[in-house]
Enzyme design. Structure first.
Site: not given
Ligand code: PHE
Length: 346
Positions: A156, A175, A201, A215, A258, A312
């Site tokens: 990223w 993001h 980005r 997004q 996550v 998520a």
């Protein structure tokens, strides 16, 4: 001398009729009514006349003066009226001509897609919120379990607002995930939100990469939330978005925020999974990243991970449009070519 008065009268009227501009009118006034004009010259000569003729000629000269002043005003008004009439004529609008059809704009395809996505989640009980595009490094990376120097940062690369090594580094968010932490800081569970928005980005652009795109992020946190809830939510969404016959597939994937993390695919709606050009012969199309919110992220946001769990998910808005409309170059979205945009009349 009365002859002279009459001569002046005749000459003045003749010249006045020939004056057609404001400038010519002014010259005329100086010449006949001015301080050194013809009438005043004449009046100055009154003294040389015999006393009995003075009142007669004087009265006649003054009458002529009023007459010329009135004629002057009249002429001026006539010229103004004529100019106005000419202007109106020149401006004339032919109301019998066919009109130009008004150009009615449409919502940008990205806006339309954001609405489609968020409407589905809203119907499932999610709130729609938005967040800042200029973001602290803390929310974009650190609180998402991506500390400075973490290799996941390479994935990223971004545009820095402050130097990367400054005390509180600031950047353009890569993001929408930083909103997970911002929301949980403010709102204690139960939380159910979807966050659409622009992300950035730092990378070379090509048919599938843009440095600015959109997004949507989803987040649900409560007591007893499990992977089954994630599965059911995504399944319902996928069928509404890509068709009632869709199936979904979860495969292991890694995102630092996550655990476990998955990549979500749906079976191809063009070939029903048999394999075609859209799904590149695989029968599956990847549409989202997702997973159970990492306990450390809950902790960063001040939520007790022993009591609460959450899921998520996140996906690309333009990617959805590209897949559904079979658009082969992401750069078309922001190239401002009206021929492209016109195809998305809502
Ligand atoms: N933020 C991730 C990305 O930009 C997507 C994601 C969101 C993954 C939420 C998991 C959970 O690629």
């Amino acid at each position: 001398m009365l002859d002279q008065v009459r001569a002046i009268a005749a000459e003045a009227h003749r010249h006045l009729a020939q004056a057609t501009t404001e400038q010519e009118l002014e010259l005329w006034r100086t010449r006949f009514l001015g301080r050194k004009g013809a009438l005043n010259e004449l009046l100055r000569g009154l003294g040389t006349l015999p006393a009995d003729q003075r009142p007669v000629v004087g009265a006649e000269a003054n009458r002529l003066k009023r007459e010329l002043e009135a004629a002057f005003e009249q002429r001026r008004e006539a010229l103004v009226a004529r100019a106005r009439a000419a202007a109106l004529e020149a401006d004339r609008v032919d109301i019998t001509l066919p009109g130009r059809p008004p150009v009615i704009g449409t919502l940008h395809p990205t806006t339309q897609m954001i609405r489609r996505i968020t409407e589905i989640f809203a119907s499932l009980g999610f709130d729609i919120v938005t967040g800042p595009e200029v973001e602290w490094d803390y929310y974009n990376f650190e609180a998402l379990n991506i500390p400075p120097g973490h290799p996941a940062r390479d994935q990223w690369d971004t545009f820095w607002i402050t130097p990367e090594d400054s005390e509180r580094p600031m950047l353009l968010r890569t993001h929408t995930s930083p909103m997970q932490v911002r929301i949980m800081e403010k709102q204690k569970p139960p939380v159910r939100v979807v966050v659409p928005g622009r992300v950035y980005r730092y990378e070379a652009t090509d048919a599938t990469h843009e440095s600015v795109f959109h997004q949507f992020e989803g987040l649900a946190v409560d007591e007893g939330v499990t992977m089954a809830d994630l599965n059911g939510t995504i399944y319902t969404f996928a069928r509404r978005m890509f068709g009632e016959r869709r199936r979904i597939r979860f495969r292991c994937d890694f995102f630092p925020f996550v655990e476990p993390g998955v990549d979500v695919a749906v079976d191809c709606w063009v070939c029903e999974g048999a394999g075609c050009t859209l799904c590149r012969r695989s029968g599956w199309i990847e549409v989202m990243g997702a997973g159970m919110v990492h306990p450390r992220v809950l902790e960063y946001a001040g939520i007790d991970p022993r009591r609460y769990t959450g899921f998520a998910f996140g996906g690309g808005v333009e990617r959805f449009s590209m897949l559904l409309h079979r658009i082969d170059d992401i750069r078309l979205f922001y190239g401002n070519d009206i021929r492209f945009l016109r195809q998305f009349v809502a």
